[in-house]
Design an enzyme around this catalytic site. Sequence first.
Site, PDB file in Angstrom:
ATOM      1  N   GLY A  57       0.842  -1.191   0.000  1.00  0.00           N
ATOM      2  CA  GLY A  57       0.000   0.000   0.000  1.00  0.00           C
ATOM      3  C   GLY A  57       0.873   1.235   0.000  1.00  0.00           C
ATOM      4  O   GLY A  57       2.019   1.196   0.478  1.00  0.00           O
ATOM      5  N   GLN A  62       3.238   9.991   0.891  1.00  0.00           N
ATOM      6  CA  GLN A  62       4.538   9.319   0.964  1.00  0.00           C
ATOM      7  C   GLN A  62       5.427   9.600  -0.233  1.00  0.00           C
ATOM      8  O   GLN A  62       6.626   9.326  -0.185  1.00  0.00           O
ATOM      9  CB  GLN A  62       4.332   7.801   1.093  1.00  0.00           C
ATOM     10  N   CYS A 104       5.894   0.130   7.383  1.00  0.00           N
ATOM     11  CA  CYS A 104       5.551   1.275   6.534  1.00  0.00           C
ATOM     12  C   CYS A 104       6.761   1.625   5.689  1.00  0.00           C
ATOM     13  O   CYS A 104       7.876   1.664   6.207  1.00  0.00           O
ATOM     14  CB  CYS A 104       5.170   2.462   7.418  1.00  0.00           C
ATOM     15  N   LEU A 105       6.545   1.879   4.402  1.00  0.00           N
ATOM     16  CA  LEU A 105       7.661   2.203   3.514  1.00  0.00           C
ATOM     17  C   LEU A 105       8.353   3.507   3.935  1.00  0.00           C
ATOM     18  O   LEU A 105       9.498   3.728   3.581  1.00  0.00           O
ATOM     19  CB  LEU A 105       7.170   2.306   2.064  1.00  0.00           C
ATOM     20  N   HIS A 146      -4.470   1.782   7.370  1.00  0.00           N
ATOM     21  CA  HIS A 146      -3.113   2.333   7.464  1.00  0.00           C
ATOM     22  C   HIS A 146      -2.906   3.430   6.396  1.00  0.00           C
ATOM     23  O   HIS A 146      -2.391   4.502   6.701  1.00  0.00           O
ATOM     24  CB  HIS A 146      -2.118   1.176   7.279  1.00  0.00           C
ATOM     25  N   GLU A 147      -3.349   3.155   5.172  1.00  0.00           N
ATOM     26  CA  GLU A 147      -3.122   4.125   4.080  1.00  0.00           C
ATOM     27  C   GLU A 147      -4.017   5.352   4.225  1.00  0.00           C
ATOM     28  O   GLU A 147      -3.583   6.478   3.951  1.00  0.00           O
ATOM     29  CB  GLU A 147      -3.328   3.464   2.715  1.00  0.00           C
ATOM     30  N   HIS A 150      -2.537   7.718   6.565  1.00  0.00           N
ATOM     31  CA  HIS A 150      -1.478   8.561   5.978  1.00  0.00           C
ATOM     32  C   HIS A 150      -2.065   9.862   5.434  1.00  0.00           C
ATOM     33  O   HIS A 150      -1.448  10.921   5.544  1.00  0.00           O
ATOM     34  CB  HIS A 150      -0.803   7.827   4.808  1.00  0.00           C
TER      35      HIS A 150
HETATM   36 NI    NI Z   1       2.685   3.449   5.578  1.00  0.00          NI
END
Ligand code: NI
Length: 182
Positions: A57, A62, A104-105, A146-147, A150
């Site tokens: 995701g 991000q 998380c990236l 989660h997304e 963000h």
């Molecule tokens: Ni994330």
Amino acid sequence: MRGMSETETSAPLLPILIYPNPVLRKTARPVTALDADDVRALVPSMFASMYKAPGIGLAANQIGSLLRVIVVDVAPKEQPAPIALINPEIIVKSGETATQEEGCLSIPDQYAEVTRPARVKVRYQDLNGMKKEIEAEGLLSACLQHEIDHLNGVLFVDYLSVLKRNMLLRKLAKAVREQKAR
Ligand code: NI
């Protein structure tokens, strides 16, 4: 969220912002009809960057965009199931909760268990502006929550105890310093 998918696409890759980049704490704004061209260009690059990472995701914050756009794909890489969600909004949450390990990236290589509503219903628009709804449980449910977080400047570490969060963020800062020193 971080994951194992690695499907190749040809859209240009975008660098993923790493904590504590301030854009990760900003609230993204709703996409309007005027953003259609930007979103059409953005989404393939978001998928390409997500798969390359690899992740399951990615939210627009991000990659430095403040449009309410997320992409997810929790399917095995042999059978990709990409979903782009424009203006996603959780309209129903289950009272029952579920705990999953999240990463998380933007917080690379750090993982922690996070408890969230087990099931959600999300309303969104697809790339053609069509209104859609998706009901999710398990990994997809956690990933969507989660997304969407963000887009509101919220990170999974915000759900941890202060002690756990500080420990994780210290490990991240150390890893980033070592990475830079190399
Ligand atoms: Ni994330």
